[in-house]
Design an enzyme around this catalytic site. Structure first.
Site, PDB file in Angstrom:
ATOM      1  N   HIS B 112     -18.455  39.109  88.661  1.00 28.70           N
ATOM      2  CA  HIS B 112     -17.151  39.113  87.973  1.00 28.70           C
ATOM      3  C   HIS B 112     -16.406  40.435  88.168  1.00 28.70           C
ATOM      4  O   HIS B 112     -15.303  40.600  87.667  1.00 28.70           O
ATOM      5  CB  HIS B 112     -17.327  38.829  86.476  1.00 28.70           C
ATOM      6  CG  HIS B 112     -17.841  37.455  86.187  1.00 28.70           C
ATOM      7  ND1 HIS B 112     -17.202  36.323  86.654  1.00 28.70           N
ATOM      8  CD2 HIS B 112     -18.928  37.015  85.502  1.00 28.70           C
ATOM      9  CE1 HIS B 112     -17.886  35.239  86.259  1.00 28.70           C
ATOM     10  NE2 HIS B 112     -18.948  35.638  85.570  1.00 28.70           N
ATOM     11  N   ASP B 151     -23.554  30.528  91.078  1.00 33.02           N
ATOM     12  CA  ASP B 151     -23.555  30.792  89.635  1.00 33.02           C
ATOM     13  C   ASP B 151     -22.651  29.750  88.968  1.00 33.02           C
ATOM     14  O   ASP B 151     -21.692  29.275  89.556  1.00 33.02           O
ATOM     15  CB  ASP B 151     -23.013  32.202  89.379  1.00 33.02           C
ATOM     16  CG  ASP B 151     -23.216  32.668  87.953  1.00 33.02           C
ATOM     17  OD1 ASP B 151     -24.156  33.444  87.723  1.00 33.02           O
ATOM     18  OD2 ASP B 151     -22.426  32.261  87.074  1.00 33.02           O
ATOM     19  N   HIS B 153     -20.605  30.167  86.605  1.00 35.11           N
ATOM     20  CA  HIS B 153     -19.272  30.713  86.339  1.00 35.11           C
ATOM     21  C   HIS B 153     -18.595  31.033  87.664  1.00 35.11           C
ATOM     22  O   HIS B 153     -19.242  31.518  88.593  1.00 35.11           O
ATOM     23  CB  HIS B 153     -19.374  31.989  85.503  1.00 35.11           C
ATOM     24  CG  HIS B 153     -20.072  31.785  84.195  1.00 35.11           C
ATOM     25  ND1 HIS B 153     -21.437  31.927  84.063  1.00 35.11           N
ATOM     26  CD2 HIS B 153     -19.605  31.429  82.974  1.00 35.11           C
ATOM     27  CE1 HIS B 153     -21.775  31.680  82.814  1.00 35.11           C
ATOM     28  NE2 HIS B 153     -20.684  31.371  82.137  1.00 35.11           N
ATOM     29  N   ASP B 240     -27.407  29.800  86.028  1.00 30.70           N
ATOM     30  CA  ASP B 240     -26.969  29.249  84.747  1.00 30.70           C
ATOM     31  C   ASP B 240     -26.423  27.833  84.876  1.00 30.70           C
ATOM     32  O   ASP B 240     -25.860  27.306  83.941  1.00 30.70           O
ATOM     33  CB  ASP B 240     -25.951  30.184  84.086  1.00 30.70           C
ATOM     34  CG  ASP B 240     -25.028  30.816  85.085  1.00 30.70           C
ATOM     35  OD1 ASP B 240     -25.034  30.399  86.262  1.00 30.70           O
ATOM     36  OD2 ASP B 240     -24.278  31.734  84.699  1.00 30.70           O
TER      37      ASP B 240
END
Lengths: 552, 438
Positions: B112, B151, B153, B240
């Site tokens: 991120h 991931d 996200h 995740d």
């Protein structure tokens, strides 16, 4: 007084020691068909004329278990295994009576699936019919929850002479190592306990009432009572004997290199700030990694009797040994002959050395001096390279905290200790090569027996506590307790030391709490749904390898 | 002993002495159970699986990749430098030929973290993969790299860094941004004007399970990778998407992750997120390590898998949705939307961005200006102001910049210095390997 006995592959060495140092020594050939006889002879020799009542302990290093495993001279073991999901456990099959049972325990020690009782009963019955008498029970994560191993053992208890329980071998994680160690332990159990029993009887018959200890690969000893249940811990204790000899003979305080140059091999060990380093996971036996704690040593095929050869213009030394040096009446020139030719030593029949080297050299357009020098170079390079590899590996050892990564100590050897038959010949060559001080300890010929004789009892234990489940366990010494939610890492450290000391007392070892070090200690907050649910506490403590007294 | 088909390097660095906060998901304990599982399985005894220490990334490694405001030291800690260093070590191992594949199991994560950094967002400060890739480009002459971010996200940081780079393909597979942080990663985001089709987003609906993920790999990711022809494939290995993850809504399994890695066959994997530290990470990591090493992983399964298998089966409408998505995704790569033709080389294209750093509570406003260029990635100029820093400037002459963009960049830097308008100017000149902060 202390007695050290090292029953090696070729020789049996015995030494009698007291505060003043070596009282008497004995070197005799090892009779493989009659080990007891060799031990008896050596013992009588070193104790001749002394008061047997003054003997405090008799420590024995033996290759019995090692040889039994290497030669496949082992008893069939009923190996009962349950693994649950993960790497295919078939990879860890050992022996002909391997039974894979349904059942699963996770990394927290929770039972995920019960043992398939029917299959277990069938496995037990199958073994009984085939006349299998010794067993090993191993499950994944049994160090976190031993229940399934215990029920496996229960299924064979009616007819098993001996059952190894995986979790009792070590608190360390590694299912494949646990399987191999438990298998080996049961496979050599009968041979070893028969032998140990006989030695004990024979020692007693001689009039020696002192306790008998068995040397382990970690440079420590275990009382015979423990060795009888954990014979696997006696494997590969040979190099450890010599290293502990150095610890006693030399005042080693800095980072050092230890070389034991023998006839066939050179054993290498590294000391950090004067203490021998321990292998991180455990020793590898016959290609199988085990949980058996061991000093960090490496053996390479360079020794006095290593053959000197020339292939395609390239000179090599070892790793084969094809008989003694020419100076000793052998047929092919060896490293000893090369040293003779260069005048570094003057050993045996020097003329034959020259003759052998000259014959080989002339075939390859070299002078015998050139060939000898190149051979010596080659041996030194092999030793140096291996030492450097070991140090690199030690310094590159993975660490798991920022602190250790940034502040971690690096090994930089400042001294080199060399022992073994040709040791004296190598002093200058080694100091030239390594550019550090080289020492040859006195009495190094029996350093192995001295090391065995003075090594103290060692043991390690790992405490695991989970405050959310309210449990504490030290698997290898059978401690299992309830704890409250406020249990702390400080209490865990104190408990680990206390439990280990208590255990040592029950096996008749001479250790107090002061001799136990906490070597690893951690506490993690376990969080569930953003709240602290408890702490995962782990403490590892050990009795460091060391000697009862210094002889320097 | 088990033999790895692919010699493999593991950089396992759990940073047991570092956490964002006491009960934060990114805390000391995160890789503890993974380590337990890997040790108990005997992974480190597999012949050909080797463990290595991480490097410690240098300030220069960070400055090559990011504009850190006010400077590198203010926005990083030792743990970030080690995590990025772990990724660098993974790359070195592969490029030096010491191993065939490598996996950096390091924390904290990085995907991120964007081009400009004022603090921590989405548990990330600096972008481990980007720092690693730029290290490879500077030190090993690597030119074309593909990142596949798995991931849950959206990898918005990595996307931001490579938005304008035609030589780095960024593919992100994630839970649809309409339902999860950071809210971006839609199929309409497909790369800047000089790098159209080099950013590929594959947003999957909540409830996607193994079938959907593997469908996306087989029908979207692999065809695109084959066409792009990267020298190195990097997996941003977030974990995740797992059905047990507490902060996402997907149904991926450990076995699915292993199959994904087997098919994707990345050269380097770098751990990203994943906070089901007891129920998922031990098994997912085991699956990834075995798959990368070429060791049979068919027995890898979560302990409670049998009980949950029915619950996590993919619904038919999800399958249909993902199948329909394929055309859009492939179109973004193979037939990128018009856009660059509307601009003339030398024109500046600007993007305005407001960025919220959720972890640190920082608000940043950016104006990113990119020079249209047919010959290179184009000169990048980034003005940034945030709740913790006054107006700052970043200038980047990109890797392989054309003479025109280079000259323009140097002139821009000189002008900006004289203006005294910016609190900090970061100047990155990749052509001369010059990294300056004034």
């Amino acid at each position: 007084m202390y007695i050290g006995l090292d029953v090696g592959g070729t020789h049996t060495d015995a030494v009698l020691l007291d505060r003043g140092g070596v009282v008497s020594t004995c070197k005799t050939d090892t009779e493989h068909s009659n080990l007891l006889g060799s031990i008896d002879r050596a013992l009588r020799e070193v104790t001749r004329g002394i008061d047997l009542g003054s003997i405090v302990s008799v420590n024995l290093s033996t290759t019995l278990s090692t040889n039994a495993i290497v030669e496949g001279n082992v008893e069939p073991v009923g190996l009962l295994v349950s693994s649950g999901p993960g790497i295919d456990p078939e990879n860890f099959r050992a022996g002909r009576h391997f039974y894979l049972l349904e059942g699963s325990i996770d990394h927290r020690g929770s039972v995920v699936r019960d043992i398939d009782e029917k299959a277990l009963a069938a496995a037990a019955e199958g073994c009984r019919k085939k006349g299998v008498k010794v067993f090993a029970a191993v499950t994944k994560f049994s160090t976190r929850n031993p229940d399934q191993e215990l029920s496996m053992a229960g299924a064979v208890s009616g007819f098993s002479d001996f059952t190894t329980l995986g979790h009792r071998l070590s608190g360390q994680l590694s299912f494949p190592r646990r399987v191999a160690s438990a298998y080996f332990n049961s496979a050599v159990w009968r041979t070893f306990s028969d032998f140990a029993g006989a030695v004990q009887k024979s020692v007693a018959a001689m009039g020696i009432g002192a306790p008998l200890n068995i040397l382990k690969a970690d440079g420590g000893t275990m009382p015979l009572s423990r060795a009888a249940d954990y014979p696997v811990e006696s494997i590969l204790s040979g190099p450890a004997a010599s290293i502990m000899g150095i610890v006693s003979l030399c005042h080693v305080t800095e980072d050092s290199i230890i070389l034991d140059i023998g006839g066939t091999t050179t054993d290498i060990a590294i000391f950090a700030s004067g203490a021998p380093l321990i292998e991180r996971e455990g020793i590898t036996m016959g290609g199988f990694p085990t949980l058996v704690r061991s000093l960090k040593t490496r053996s390479i095929g360079i020794g006095g009797d290593s053959v000197v050869a020339v292939k395609k213009g390239k000179v090599s030394v070892g790793p084969e040994r094809r008989g003694p040096s020419m100076a000793d009446g052998g047929k092919q020139p060896t490293l000893i002959d090369a040293l003779n030719v260069r005048g570094i030593i003057s050993y045996g029949n020097g003329a034959r050395s020259v003759q052998g080297m000259t014959a080989l050299a002339s075939k390859h357009d070299m002078t015998p001096e050139e060939l000898s020098s190149t051979a010596i170079e080659c041996a030194l390079n092999a030793i140096k390279n291996t030492v450097e590899e070991m140090i690199y590996e030690i310094n590159e050892k993975p660490v798991y905290t920022i602190h250790e990564l940034l502040e971690g100590k690096r090994i930089v050897p400042e001294k080199l200790y060399v022992m073994g038959g040709p040791a004296a010949a190598f002093v200058e060559l080694l100091s030239d090569r390594f550019k550090i001080e080289v020492t040859v300890p006195k009495n190094f010929e029996v350093a192995n027996a001295i090391g065995a004789g003075l090594a103290r009892n060692t043991m390690e234990a790992e405490l695991f506590a989970d405050t959310s489940r309210g449990v504490l366990s030290v698997p290898n010494i059978q401690v299992s307790e309830r704890i409250d939610a406020r249990y702390t890492v400080e209490r865990a450290e104190a408990d680990a030391v206390r439990y280990l000391a208590a255990y040592m007392k029950t096996i008749g070892a001479a250790v107090d709490e002061g001799g136990i070090d906490v070597v690893e200690s951690s506490a993690f907050n376990m969080v569930q749904g953003w709240h602290t649910a408890g702490r995962d506490i782990r403490v590892k403590c050990q009795i460091r390898p060391g000697v009862i007294m210094d002889l320097y | 002993m088990i033999q790895a088909k692919n010699k493999m390097g593991l950089i396992f660095f759990p940073a047991y002495d570092w956490a964002i906060e006491d009960t934060h998901p990114e805390r000391e304990e995160r890789l503890l159970y993974t380590q337990d599982q890997l040790r108990e399985e005997g992974v480190f005894d597999i012949e050909g699986v080797l463990e290595f220490k991480p490097d410690v990334a240098t300030e220069l490694d960070v400055m090559r990749t990011h504009f850190c405001f006010p400077d590198v030291a203010s926005v990083t800690t030792e743990s970030h430098m080690i995590s990025a260093g772990g990724a660098i070590r993974a790359a070195r191992l592969v490029l030096d030929g010491e191993v065939k594949k490598s996996f950096a199991l390091v924390r904290p994560p990085g995907h991120h973290a964007m081009k400009a950094v004022h603090g921590n967002r989405g548990f990330c400060n600096i972008n481990n993969e980007a720092i690693m890739i730029e290290y490879m480009r500077d030190n090993y002459g690597i030119k074309r790299v593909a990142i596949v971010d798995t991931d849950c996200h959206h990898g918005d940081g990595t996307q931001d860094i490579y938005w304008n780079d035609p030589n780095v393909l960024f593919i992100s597979i994630h839970q649809d941004g309409r339902t999860l942080y950071p809210g971006s990663g839609h199929t309409t985001e497909a790369g800047g004007p000089n790098a159209r089709g080099r950013t590929i987003n594959i947003p999957l609906p909540p409830g996607t399970s193994d079938d959907g993920f593997l469908y996306a790999i087989d029908h979207m990711v692999l065809p695109i990778l084959k066409d792009f022809g990267p020298e190195i494939v990097v997996n941003s290995a977030g974990q995740d998407n797992h059905y047990s993850d507490p902060i996402t809504n997907m149904n991926f399994t450990a076995q699915g992750y292993a199959i994904l890695n087997d098919r994707l066959s990345p050269d380097i994997a770098v751990l990203e997120g994943g906070y089901s530290i007891q129920g998922a990470l031990p098994y997912v990591n085991l699956g990834i390590v075995l798959a990368m090493a070429g060791v049979d992983y068919s027995g890898v399964r979560e302990p409670n898998f049998d009980e949950i298998a029915d619950e996590i089966r993919q619904e038919r409408n999800i399958t249909a949705y993902i199948e329909r998505l394929t055309e859009v995704v492939l179109g973004n790569y193979f037939k990128p939307a018009e856009g660059r033709e509307l601009l003339y080389p030398g024109d500046y294209v600007t993007r305005k961005k407001n960025i919220y750093y959720d972890t640190d509570g920082i608000q940043e406003s950016q104006v990113e200006s990119l020079m249209r260029c047919n010959d290179c990635g184009g000169l990048l100029v980034l003005e940034s102001v945030s709740s913790v820093n006054p107006l700052c400037l970043g200038i980047e002459i990109p890797v392989g910049a054309c003479p025109n963009c280079r000259d323009e960049g140097l002139k821009y830097f000189e002008r900006a210095r004289k203006q005294k308008k910016y609190a900090v100017i970061h100047f990155i000149n990749r052509v001369n390997k010059e990294y300056v902060r004034v």
